[in-house]
Each structure stands twice: as structure tokens, then as C-alpha cells.
Design a protein around this motif. Structure first.
Motif, short mmCIF file in Angstrom:
data_model
loop_
_atom_site.label_atom_id
_atom_site.label_comp_id
_atom_site.label_asym_id
_atom_site.label_seq_id
_atom_site.Cartn_x
_atom_site.Cartn_y
_atom_site.Cartn_z
N LEU B 142 0.72 -1.27 0.01
CA LEU B 142 -0.19 0.25 -0.03
C LEU B 142 0.84 1.35 0.07
CD1 LEU B 142 -2.67 -0.90 2.67
CD2 LEU B 142 -3.00 -0.49 0.06
N ALA B 143 2.25 1.21 0.38
CA ALA B 143 2.80 2.23 0.44
C ALA B 143 3.10 3.02 -0.92
CB ALA B 143 4.46 1.97 0.90
N ASP B 144 3.19 4.38 -0.59
CA ASP B 144 3.53 5.18 -1.93
C ASP B 144 4.53 4.72 -2.65
OD1 ASP B 144 1.35 6.77 -1.55
OD2 ASP B 144 2.61 8.36 -0.59
N GLY B 145 4.35 4.46 -4.02
CA GLY B 145 5.60 4.31 -4.93
C GLY B 145 5.87 2.73 -4.78
N ALA B 146 4.99 2.10 -4.27
CA ALA B 146 5.15 0.51 -4.33
C ALA B 146 5.02 -0.06 -5.85
CB ALA B 146 4.30 -0.38 -3.32
N PRO B 147 5.82 -1.11 -6.26
CA PRO B 147 5.79 -1.58 -7.53
C PRO B 147 4.31 -2.09 -7.74
CG PRO B 147 7.45 -2.72 -6.34
CD PRO B 147 6.79 -1.65 -5.27
N GLN B 148 3.77 -2.06 -8.97
CA GLN B 148 2.52 -2.54 -9.36
C GLN B 148 2.39 -3.83 -9.48
OE1 GLN B 148 -0.68 -0.33 -10.02
NE2 GLN B 148 0.59 0.30 -8.25
N ILE B 149 1.62 -4.62 -8.78
CA ILE B 149 1.65 -6.25 -9.14
C ILE B 149 0.89 -6.55 -10.32
CG2 ILE B 149 0.99 -8.44 -8.12
CD1 ILE B 149 2.04 -7.25 -5.54
N HIS B 150 -0.25 -5.83 -10.41
CA HIS B 150 -1.16 -5.87 -11.99
C HIS B 150 -1.39 -4.53 -12.30
CE1 HIS B 150 -2.22 -10.26 -11.77
NE2 HIS B 150 -2.16 -10.08 -10.40
N ALA B 151 -1.12 -4.04 -13.48
CA ALA B 151 -1.28 -2.93 -14.11
C ALA B 151 -2.76 -2.38 -13.73
CB ALA B 151 -1.03 -2.80 -15.68
N GLU B 152 -3.61 -3.54 -13.68
CA GLU B 152 -5.12 -3.11 -13.76
C GLU B 152 -5.43 -2.64 -12.31
OE1 GLU B 152 -3.67 -5.92 -14.71
OE2 GLU B 152 -4.57 -6.75 -16.45
N ALA B 153 -4.68 -2.86 -11.48
CA ALA B 153 -5.11 -2.47 -10.00
C ALA B 153 -4.01 -1.45 -9.43
CB ALA B 153 -5.02 -3.60 -9.12
N PRO B 154 -4.39 -0.10 -9.75
CA PRO B 154 -3.30 0.66 -9.09
C PRO B 154 -3.28 0.80 -7.82
CG PRO B 154 -5.06 1.85 -10.33
CD PRO B 154 -5.70 0.42 -10.18
N GLY B 155 -2.25 1.09 -7.05
CA GLY B 155 -1.93 1.10 -5.77
C GLY B 155 -2.02 -0.22 -5.18
N ASN B 156 -2.24 -1.30 -6.15
CA ASN B 156 -2.14 -2.72 -5.41
C ASN B 156 -3.53 -3.19 -4.64
OD1 ASN B 156 0.25 -3.63 -6.68
ND2 ASN B 156 1.31 -2.54 -4.78
N VAL B 157 -4.57 -2.18 -4.69
CA VAL B 157 -5.63 -2.59 -4.30
C VAL B 157 -6.63 -2.95 -5.24
CG1 VAL B 157 -7.77 -1.20 -3.19
CG2 VAL B 157 -5.28 -0.11 -2.63
N ILE B 158 -7.15 -4.27 -5.06
CA ILE B 158 -7.97 -4.60 -5.90
C ILE B 158 -9.52 -4.50 -5.70
CG2 ILE B 158 -8.15 -7.02 -4.54
CD1 ILE B 158 -8.12 -8.51 -7.23
N LEU B 159 -9.88 -4.15 -4.48
CA LEU B 159 -11.26 -3.60 -4.01
C LEU B 159 -11.20 -3.02 -2.92
CD1 LEU B 159 -13.48 -5.90 -2.03
CD2 LEU B 159 -11.44 -6.83 -2.91
N GLU B 160 -11.98 -1.88 -2.70
CA GLU B 160 -12.31 -1.28 -1.43
C GLU B 160 -13.64 -0.94 -1.27
OE1 GLU B 160 -9.71 2.47 -1.29
OE2 GLU B 160 -10.80 3.05 0.26
N GLY B 161 -13.99 -1.48 -0.01
CA GLY B 161 -15.50 -1.15 0.50
C GLY B 161 -15.53 -0.09 1.38
N THR B 162 -16.45 0.61 1.64
CA THR B 162 -16.44 1.83 2.37
C THR B 162 -17.86 1.62 3.08
OG1 THR B 162 -16.59 3.29 0.99
CG2 THR B 162 -14.57 3.00 2.06
N VAL B 163 -18.07 1.79 4.30
CA VAL B 163 -19.54 2.17 4.80
C VAL B 163 -19.32 3.29 5.89
CG1 VAL B 163 -19.42 0.29 6.35
CG2 VAL B 163 -21.63 0.94 5.61
N LYS B 164 -20.49 3.98 6.00
CA LYS B 164 -20.62 4.89 7.15
C LYS B 164 -21.99 5.16 7.25
CE LYS B 164 -18.62 9.29 9.13
NZ LYS B 164 -17.87 10.41 8.76
#
Ligand SMILES: Cc1cc2nc3c(=O)[nH]c(=O)nc-3n(C[C@H](O)[C@H](O)[C@H](O)COP(=O)(O)OP(=O)(O)OC[C@H]3O[C@@H](n4cnc5c(N)ncnc54)[C@H](O)[C@@H]3O)c2cc1C
Lengths: 284, 788
Positions: B142-164
Motif C-alpha cells: 500500500l505504500a506510496d511508490g510500491a511496485p505495481q503487481i497488476h497494471a489493472e489495480a493501481p496502488g495494488n488495491v483490488i477492491l475497496e469497500g467503505t460504509v458509514k
């Protein structure tokens, strides 16, 4: 997990075994005893011996015999042979007590005492017993026989001074006098696992004071060994909690602990302290 | 060991601890497993030795049969899909194509005439890889500038769920006290007794392929594999024979099976693969690698008002099919509030790609981790308010049902407080506290830990749709036949692999149509003979397949009653089905079910216009889902010198609705608790910094053995479910969900005098000692002043 191909030789006599061994040793030939260490290593292909010299049918290696001063244990004697005392007195009781800490029952039915020594795992109970009690290894090859003291036998993690063509034919353990006290303790995370640290202590009492103290530590360093500093702390003292604590502390301070991904040197020292203390507690 | 307080079903077979019908074959060596099948060709997968890099070349001896990605052009990538939570679809090639992304990723296939020869050949395959720095930990990824594991998933986040929830901020701001925990759950492997195995064979006359494999979902495997290979689904038959445990690991599609089907088609022959333990630990599927930061707002009376969670789930290198890598983070987000009454909730849950083995479902899915986190937090809160851990639970457990959670989940009914009180009474807490005090004075440290939780089970398709899954499993179909000899056969879409479903479904049918369970055969695990279904996972089969079975059995019953009324010349209402016969109540007029079945097939003219020929009926069930619940209690002794934890006593008070077979139910709980204890104390996949696995055998990766298991004391509270037509709820996962929290809470209770907090699983002796060493009281203790 299938081993690479190998040729298995099944000699019936010691001479025959030594001859085959000397023939195949240059071609990565190895002795197969109980197979409880070698076979897994081959399955992982960490070893790919081209030849196995299976000693399980060699006559004259099955003996457990006492001559009044030494107990001889032949190369085919299994761990399970020690489940009951094999000799009267403290040595038989000590071996029986220690034996049940080795692996699990099925493994003890096949694995051999001498195989453990030759394999020289830092945690091996029999290596600890041999180092602490001062065993003598009887080593044979087509070149002849040599006797090696335990203190000179182990060279490091899974390494001994045995040459490729040498067979550890038997090991001799000194019998313990009837007044010898012993205590053993080992630590592992699951029952039957290799010990992360173990300790064996023996001593006698003269006039209420400890004499001939031997404190062996296993699993903590590349090879089990006696810890002189701990023995010095014991000798001449009356057994008791303070002296046991001081001895444990001396042992913990003296070891050069093995480290791995889950065990820091600090933790290993913690364990050495605990196992030495508990072995001493068990000795009274 | 088990104390049943079954209220009794009032039925003849349901509720009885009859022996498992599947066991005689299994315990006499007659089981049939995938690896028992002979094959012409054997394969060994050549796996990436490095965690990240690009493949420069793959070389092997001339003439050897070695398959690489280049050979598989035309085979689609495994690309699971989720339509919500900013999910980024990433694809996985069957064999690494250009890039490798984790140690163990299949790169090539060595094909030979035996397993040994395939391994020999694999040793000769040389993969040259340009290594790059791997990302092993989710936080690094998750760190800034970390290498990309898949080009399709910027920041290496494949999904993000949020709720409030709307009222969150004001409640939070007015809290009397905030209690926080940073919990860490290390990575695990489900470690089924039987590792994976596959066998694909080509049938020349039909051109069909039969894939026999260790799967929990045979039908979906068929759909997925034919999609990837561009085959007609009818050209593939998938068989799950006896399967030696799965625990979720065998519910995901693995690239290896796709490769086997492809190979069998190419070779027009049979080809087999048996995974070894090392491969299973390195390259099957992993789980539970999570960081959870959880904060809770309480009012002045220790009433929970709001929860705020940040969930970071390390999902490995690819997304698993069919659940996707949402399976852990989204489960964590949805069920974080657990059994507590809390209406304000804020959560962010991220699935983070790393250069590690792909994460997939494992018994309990996230709930062992969130239960651990929440239950640790409740204990911390109790300490902060200086109240008893039991008391804080009493104040906060949900008591009124149905209850709609902050996430909108409807908890149909539960007995959180009842099971807690049941456990508290059985433990005799005051006696324990006295014993604990006395032991401390002697330098022995005992602790008690509680875990209360809810276990969502038997959920149907809407629950999966709510996650936005492209594939929404949920329903099940059962075809129930009484054959002309009166023998009963149920064909089911579930695919049990150790759960005893052949027995429990037979019990359900037996009561409905009045035959003994041993005359009933349950057939499953073969796409040619079983109806399409979703297999066995997520504590669903007894509820869903059991419900479908009951519906089908009711239809068969109705038909039998009609036939009987003809044959016995009596009104259907006056007829009872029992002991293999229909009987006119209060008379001795009977006809056997076998005789009726024979009529149904061979004398259909007699019932013309009234009863359809034959005796087969179907039932399909797609329930809303229901929540089981339990309270787990562990009493442990912690050896403060070595950090060793011994579990003295383990108690489960649970409510899974009507219990169909108490022995099987107990077995499920025992097995789950064993895995939970492994989770709490022993099991951990360890990667080194270069992405290599240090725990690739069962000496280093440590599931508990029988010797590590304490006796488990079970108390059942059987509140019949209104949300499940059999009145039963699922209980397959609960054991593993509650045990880790109970054990680690007990460890913390034991170590309370030292002021240490263990918020990490597994709580290994090393970690416990490190924590103790760090606390000053431990120093004086270790230097020989007991109790100091
Ligand atoms: C799950 C498991 C747990 C275990 N736990 C423990 C434990 O807690 N403590 C413990 O001590 N051991 C443990 N072991 C190892 C076991 O005790 C082995 O039996 C022992 O280490 C080797 O003895 P063996 O007869 O099986 O030797 P083998 O496996 O046949 O051989 C081991 C090595 O020694 C050589 N060798 C064998 N005999 C001789 C000889 N007479 N002369 C020269 N070289 C020889 C072989 O060539 C080989 O290199 C465990 C093993 C397993 C599989």
C-alpha cells in the motif's frame, strides 16, 4: 515428493556392508538405517543418493549389551528398544525416560540410535545423551576401525566427522553408578516435534554436595554439548532452587544460540534457561 | 465429552446420533480418492522459485514433453468478477505468461509416464527469471511508490469497500470512551488431509473429458473450465470422488485442473497430478492474512455505541474464482459488528495484492479474524471500564430479534445471551477466579477467555448478490427417487467431503417417507448424475440441500400417500408412513413402500390422470439465510518462562437450531475448534523478505495434532429456526470462528499481572515471551523472583 532413482543394496554381513559402502561411497552412496530422516530428505529431493546401503539385514548390529562398565548399542537398535529400561540402574531409566520424547511411536519403531547420531540433528535426544554422558563411537570401514569420543564426533548441524565410507557400527555409553541422579527436560511446541531446546543433567551427591556434574544442552547450538560454566555452578553445591536457577542462568549465558525465522537468540536463551532449570528440578 | 441437551425433535430419525453411513467404506480402506486412479501420463508443475520477476527463458531437454504458456494460447485467463466495491478484475494465466507473481506459481508442466519420471523431468526444466523486488506484506504493497503487481489495480488495491452510517459522527463525538485495538492475523493454510489432486481422461467414442478432482464444487468447476477452454459444457464431466477435506481451499478453481483438462484433450489420453504437501503449503490457497484496526465508542455505562474499522486483507497475487478476493475483506466489513447491538458503523475494507500465494476461503472466512479482533476489544473495554468481561458482553449482546445490523443484515433469531449464560454457569467462573488467584501466588498463570459470535449460515443467492458477485451461488436442487424395488436415492447438487451429509439427508428423508436411513442412498459429486448445484461450503449444505431434500421428500410422501390410498382404499389423511410401509392408522392394513413403488412404475394405468408415472420428485431451496451462534470458553495455563500455552479446558455452548444428528454436529464443532486452536497458537505461513516460504512442511507449518487437543465440552441449545424449513441452521464453521478469540483472550487474562497485550494470532510462545520480556515485571520474574 518422489525420490530420484537409486540402487538399493542389501548386504547380510558387516564385511559385505563395508565393502559395498566403500565401493559406492564415491558415487554418493549412503547408509539406510531406519530411514526416518534420510527418506524424507530424499522425498524432498534435498538428497539424491545414487546408492543406498540398507543395513537392516546386516547380522551382528542388533545388540544391546553391557560389559559392566559400558553399554553397547548396535547400529540396528531402534529407538523403541529403549521404551523399557535396557539395563539396570540409572542409565536404563535415563534412556527410557528420554526415548519417549523422540518423535512419535511409529517413527520410534524404525529410527535407530546410531542413525540419529550419524544424522546429527542439533535437537536429537540421542546426540544430547551421547554428548552429555561421553559416549564412544565405534566406527568401521574397509580401512579398519576407529573409536571417536562424542566430544570429537559432532561437527555442526547435521554434520559429523564420519567419512563417506564409514559405518557407525555401535555406540558405547558409560554405565551410571547406582547413586547417579539424572534429570531431563525438553521444549517443543507440539508433542513429538524436534526440541527447540533440551537439557540433560547428571550428578552424584557426596556429603550432600553435588559432584561429577554433567550439564548437556541440545537443540540450542549446532551440536549438543556439555556446558562447563553450568557444571561449575553446580559442583560442590547442595541441590536447591537458588543453585538450580544460577546453573540455568549460567547455561543460558554460555550458549551461542541458533536462530531461525521464529526463534531469536534471546528466545533460545530463555528456553535454555528453562530447560536446564527444569531438568535440574526433575533430578531430585 | 459431550453433554447433549437436545430437546428432541419428536421425530424418529432426525435428532438421533446414528452412525455415519459413509464411514464403513472409509474406515476399511474402501474409499475412492482421486489419486487412486491409474493414468497414462503424469504431470509435475514446475513452479516459480521467485516471488516477482519476468521470465527470460524456459529451457528443457530436447524432445521432452514440457508445456509452457506459449502452448496455451487460446486458453482464457481466470478472471473472477465482482460488480461492486471498485473491484479491479485481474487475470491469471493458467501458466505464468511473461511475469511471475508469487513463489509457487505454475510456470511449466513436465509430462511423463510416471510421477517419478515427471519429477525427474521437472528437475531438468530451467527457468531464467529477471527478479524484481517482491511485495510480501500488505502494508508495503500500500505504500506510496510500491511496485505495481497488476497494471489493472493501481496502488495494488483490488477492491475497496467503505460504509458509514448517517449518525456515526455525532455518536462518535459524544462517546464517553474510545477503546482501540490493532489486531494482526497471520497467514494460514487450510491444510486438508488430502492435498489437491486431479485426473483428466479422454473418452474416444464421445470425445468427452472426465475430470476427477478434489473439489467442493464440481458443477461450477465444469462451467468455469469449459468457459476458459471454449468447450461445450456437455463435453466435460467433473467428478468429486471421496474428498479428504477441503475447508474452502477446494472450492476455488485452480489453474492446475484447467491445465489437466487441456492436456487430456491434447494427448487424447489420461493425465494425472497429485499435489504434494510442499506444493499445497506453498501454492494452493492461503487465508487470514489481515490487519484490522478497530476502534469502539462506548457510553459511560460501557454500552457500545459505534464501531470504526480499517481492514487490510492481503489477498495474494491473484483473485480466486468464484468468490473473488473480496471473500475476506468484504466478509470482514459485513460482519464486523458481530453479535453486539451497535447501530453506528464506519468501515473501510481493502483487498491488497502482494507477491504471495492467492488468498481464498478457509473455514470461517474472516470471521475467526474479526471475532478475534472484536472479542479482544471487548476484553480491553471491560478492563478500561473496570468491569468483568462477562458483564460487558451482557450489556451489549443483541437480545431482541429480528435485529437489523448497521450493515443491514437481518439476524433472524439468536440466543447470544442464553449461550453466554450457559457457558458461564458450566465454567463456574467464581471457582475459576479463586483457583487463578491461588495459582498466581505459586507463579502459575491461568486465564479464562470468552468469545461470543454469530455465524451466518445457509445463505441463499440474494446474500451473494448483495456482494455484487458475478456468480451468486445459493440455491440447491435435490432429485429424490424411490426405485421400483423400494430403494431410495437422493441426487444432490451439494458436494460433501467429510461433513456426513449422506447420513443427515437420509435422516431427513427417512422421517418424511417412513423408511430407515440405511435404505437411502445420497448421490453427489458427479456432474453426470447429480443435478446442477453449488457444492459444499459456507455452512450451507444441511440448511440448503437439507431444505431441498425435505421439499422433495414431502412431494414423494404426498405421492406415496396417494398411491397408498388407492391400494389400501383409504383416505390419504388416514394413512401413516412408517417402517417401510403405509398403514391405515388404527388398523392392520398395510402395504410396503416397495410394493407401492413397483405400482408407481409398472401399474401406472391404475392411477391414470391422477398420479404421474414413476416416483421421482425434485425440490429446490433458496433460503434467506440464518445465523447460528455460540459462546466459546477457553481456560489456559501459560508457562511464562517458555511462553507455552496449554489449554486446560475448552467449552462450547452453541445454538444451531434443530440438530439433525448430534454426533455429526459435535464432530463439526470439534474439527472447527481444532483448527481454531491451530489458528490461535500454532499455524502460520511465514514468508521471508524475498517472498520465499519458510514453512513448507508440516514440521514448520504446525497444525495441532490429537495430542494438542484438549477435551471439548459441548452444550447445545436447540432453538428451532424459523428461517430454515428443516429448522436446522448451519454449524460447519463456528468451531473455527470462536476458538481463536477464546484462546487468545484466555492468554491475555492469564498474563494480566504482567500488563502485556497479545493482539496477534497465532500467539506463539516466541511472541508471548517477547511480550513478557518487554514488560518489566517479566524481567524480574525471569531472573528468578517468582511472582515479582
Ligand atoms: C516427524 C518426525 C519427527 C522426528 N522427531 C525426532 C525427534 O524429536 N528427535 C530425534 O532425535 N529425531 C527425530 N526424528 C528423526 C528420527 O529419530 C530418525 O530416526 C533419526 O534421526 C535417524 O535415524 P534412522 O535410523 O531413521 O536413520 P536414516 O534416516 O536411515 O539415516 C539418517 C542419516 O544417517 C546415516 N546413517 C544412518 N545409520 C548410520 C550408521 N550406522 N552409520 C553411518 N551413517 C548412518 C544415513 O546415511 C543418513 O544420512 C524425527 C523424524 C520424523 C520423520
Amino acid at each position: 515428493m518422489k525420490p530420484a532413482a537409486f540402487v538399493r543394496h542389501v548386504p547380510k554381513t558387516l564385511d559385505e556392508a563395508l565393502k559395498v559402502l566403500s565401493d559406492v561411497a564415491p558415487d554418493d552412496g549412503r547408509i539406510l538405517a531406519g530411514g526416518q530422516s534420510l527418506v524424507p530428505i530424499m522425498a524432498f529431493r534435498l538428497a539424491k543418493p545414487a546408492h543406498l546401503v540398507d543395513i537392516n539385514e546386516v547380522e551382528g548390529l542388533q545388540h544391546i549389551a553391557s560389559d559392566g562398565t559400558m553399554l553397547s548399542i548396535g547400529a540396528r537398535v531402534r529407538h523403541a528398544a529403549f521404551h523399557k529400561p535396557v539395563v539396570d540402574g540409572p542409565l536404563g531409566a535415563l534412556l527410557a525416560y528420554v526415548a519417549r520424547h523422540i518423535a512419535h511411536y511409529p517413527i520410534r519403531m524404525r529410527g535407530t540410535f546410531c542413525g540419529s547420531l550419524a544424522h546429527a540433528d542439533p535437537s536429537s535426544e540421542w546426540c544430547l545423551v551421547s554428548a552429555t554422558l561421553g559416549a564412544t563411537m565405534v566406527v568401521k570401514s574397509t580401512r579398519g576401525e576407529r573409536l571417536i569420543a562424542a566430544a570429537d564426533f559432532f561437527e555442526g548441524i547435521m554434520s559429523t566427522v564420519l567419512a563417506e565410507d564409514e559405518l557407525l557400527a555401535e555406540v558405547k555409553l558409560p554405565l551410571l553408578s547406582a547413586d547417579t541422579k539424572f534429570g531431563f527436560y525438553e521444549f517443543s511446541r507440539r508433542a513429538g516435534d524436534f526440541a527447540m531446546a533440551s537439557a540433560l543433567v547428571t550428578y552424584r551427591l557426596e556429603g550432600g554436595q553435588i559432584v561429577d556434574a554433567r550439564v548437556g544442552v541440545g537443540g540450542a547450538e549446532p551440536s549438543p554439548r556439555r556446558i562447563a560454566e553450568a557444571e561449575a555452578a553446580l559442583n560442590g553445591q547442595a541441590p536447591g532452587e537458588d543453585i538450580f536457577r544460577a546453573t540455568a542462568e549460567a547455561a543460558a549465558a554460555a550458549v551461542e544460540p541458533l536462530e531461525d525465522h521464529q526463534t531469536t537468540g534471546e528466545y533460545r536463551r530463555d528456553l535454555v534457561r528453562a530447560v536446564v532449570h527444569r531438568a535440574l528440578e526433575n533430578s531430585v | 465429552m459431550s453433554t447433549h441437551e437436545t430437546k428432541g425433535s419428536g421425530l424418529k430419525w432426525v435428532g438421533r446420533a446414528i452412525r455415519r453411513l459413509e464411514d464403513p467404506a472409509l474406515v476399511t480402506g474402501q474409499g475412492r480418492f482421486t489419486a487412486d486412479l491409474p493414468a497414462t501420463h503424469w504431470v509435475r508443475f514446475v513452479r516459480s522459485p521467485v516471488a516477482a520477476g519476468s521470465i527470460k527463458s524456459i529451457t528443457f531437454p530436447d524432445g521432452a514433453r514440457v508445456i509452457t504458456a506459449a502452448d496455451l494460447s487460446g486458453v482464457k485467463k481466470i478472471t473472477p468478477m465482482l460488480h461492486k466495491f471498485s473491484y479491479r478484475p485481474v487475470g491469471q494465466s493458467i501458466l505464468a505468461d511473461g511475469q511471475v507473481r508469487y513463489v509457487g506459481e505454475p510456470v511449466a508442466i513436465a509430462v511423463a509416464s510416471s510421477e517419478e519420471a515427471a519429477e525427474d523431468l521437472a528437475d531438468l526444466v530451467d527457468i531464467d527469471i529477471d527478479e524484481t523486488a517482491p511485495l510480501v506484506d500488505a502494508r508495503d504493497a500500500l505504500a506510496d511508490g510500491a511496485p505495481q503487481i497488476h497494471a489493472e489495480a493501481p496502488g495494488n488495491v483490488i477492491l475497496e469497500g467503505t460504509v458509514k452510517t448517517p449518525g456515526f459522527d455525532s455518536v462518535w463525538d459524544n462517546a464517553a470512551r474510545i477503546v482501540a485495538i490493532n489486531a494482526r492475523s497471520r497467514r494460514q493454510n487450510a491444510t486438508p488431509m488430502e492435498a489437491r489432486a486431479g485426473h483428466a481422461s479422454y473418452d474416444a467414442p464421445t470425445g468427452r473429458i472426465t475430470l476427477t478432482c478434489t473439489t467442493q464444487m464440481p458443477h461450477l468447476m465444469r462451467t468455469a473450465i469449459t468457459d476458459l477452454l471454449g468447450m461445450r459444457e456437455s463435453d466435460l464431466r467433473v467428478i468429486a470422488p471421496d474428498v479428504g477435506g477441503g475447508f474452502g481451499q477446494k472450492m476455488s478453481l485452480c489453474a492446475e485442473y484447467v491445465a489437466l483438462v487441456w492436456l487430456a484433450r491434447q494427448l487424447k489420453s489420461s493425465v494425472a497430478w497429485t499435489e504434494d504437501r510442499r506444493e499445497n503449503l506453498i501454492a494452493s490457497f492461503h487465508s487470514r492474512d489481515q490487519y484490522i484496526a478497530l476502534e469502539a465508542a462506548f457510553d459511560k455505562d460501557a454500552k457500545l455505541m459505534a464501531l470504526r474499522a480499517d481492514i487490510v486483507s492481503n489477498v495474494g497475487a491473484y483473485s480466486c474464482f468464484p468468490t473473488t478476493s473480496g471473500v475476506e475483506p468484504l466478509m470482514a466489513m459485513a460482519e464486523m459488528p458481530g453479535p453486539y447491538d451497535v447501530q453506528q458503523y464506519q468501515c473501510r475494507a481493502r483487498g491488497v495484492l502482494t507477491n504471495t500465494c492467492t488468498m481464498a476461503a478457509y473455514r470461517g472466512v474472516s470471521r475467526p479474524v474479526i471475532t478475534f479482533t472484536l472479542e479482544r476489544l471487548m476484553d480491553k473495554a471491560a478492563a478500561a471500564f473496570a468491569i468483568d468481561p462477562i458483564d460487558i458482553r451482557r450489556r451489549n449482546l443483541i437480545a431482541k430479534f429480528p435485529y437489523t445490523s448497521a450493515m443491514g443484515l437481518v439476524y433472524d433469531e439468536a440466543t447470544y445471551k442464553e449461550t453466554l449464560e450457559m457457558a458461564v454457569a458450566a465454567i463456574d467462573v467464581p471457582a475459576f477466579r479463586a483457583r487463578q488467584q491461588a495459582a498466581r501466588a505459586e507463579g502459575r498463570y491461568l486465564g479464562v477467555g470468552f468469545a461470543t459470535f454469530s455465524e451466518r449460515t445457509g445463505y441463499g443467492s440474494p446474500a451473494f448478490a448483495a456482494r455484487g458477485m458475478a456468480i451468486t451461488p445459493g440455491w440447491e436442487t435435490v432429485h429424490l427417487t424411490v426405485d421400483p424395488s423400494g430403494f431410495v436415492e437422493a441426487r444432490i447438487g451439494s458436494s460433501p467431503h467429510g461433513q456426513g451429509l449422506r447420513t443427515t439427508l437420509a435422516q431427513i428423508i427417512a422421517d418424511e417417507i417412513g423408511v430407515a436411513p440405511d435404505l437411502i442412498k445420497v448421490i453427489h459429486g458427479d456432474t453426470d448424475t447429480a443435478p446442477y448445484g453449488w457444492g459444499t461450503f459456507a455452512s450451507r449444505s444441511l440448511v440448503i440441500s437439507g431444505g431441498a431434500t425435505l421439499l422433495a421428500a414431502r412431494k414423494v410422501r404426498a405421492k406415496l400417500l396417494k398411491i397408498a390410498s388407492h391400494m389400501l382404499e383409504a383416505a390419504p389423511e388416514d394413512i401413516v408412513l412408517e417402517n417401510g410401509s403405509a398403514k391405515v392408522a388404527g388398523t392392520d392394513r398395510t402395504v410396503t413402500i416397495a410394493a407401492m413403488a413397483r405400482e408407481a412404475y409398472t401399474q401406472t394405468h391404475r392411477f391414470k390422470g391422477e398420479i404421474e408415472p414413476g416416483l421421482t420428485e425434485s425440490g429446490t431451496y433458496d433460503p434467506p439465510g440464518t445465523f447460528s451462534n455460540a459462546c466459546h470458553v477457553a481456560i489456559v495455563a501459560v508457562d511464562v518462562e517458555t511462553g507455552f500455552v496449554r489449554i486446560e479446558r475448552f467449552l462450547v455452548a452453541e445454538d444451531a437450531g434443530r440438530i439433525i444428528n448430534p454426533m455429526i454436529a459435535d464432530g463439526q464443532v470439534h474439527g472447527g475448534v481444532a483448527q481454531g486452536i491451530g489458528n490461535a497458537l500454532l499455524e502460520e505461513i511465514v514468508y521471508d523478505e524475498s517472498g520465499g516460504i519458510l514453512t513448507a512442511n508440516l514440521a514448520d507449518y504446525m497444525p495441532p495434532t490429537a495430542q494438542e487437543m484438549p477435551p471439548i465440552e459441548l452444550h447445545h441449545l436447540e432453538t428451532p429456526s424459523t428461517q430454515s424449513i428443516t429448522k436446522a441452521k448451519g454449524l460447519g464453521e463456528g468451531g473455527s470462528i470462536g476458538a481463536p478469540a477464546a484462546v487468545v483472550n484466555a492468554i491475555n487474562d492469564a498474563l494480566a499481572p504482567f500488563g502485556v497485550q497479545i493482539d496477534e494470532m497465532p500467539a506463539t510462545p516466541q511472541r508471548i515471551r517477547a511480550a513478557l520480556r518487554a514488560s518489566s515485571s517479566a524481567h524480574s520474574r525471569a531472573s528468578g523472583k517468582p511472582g515479582a
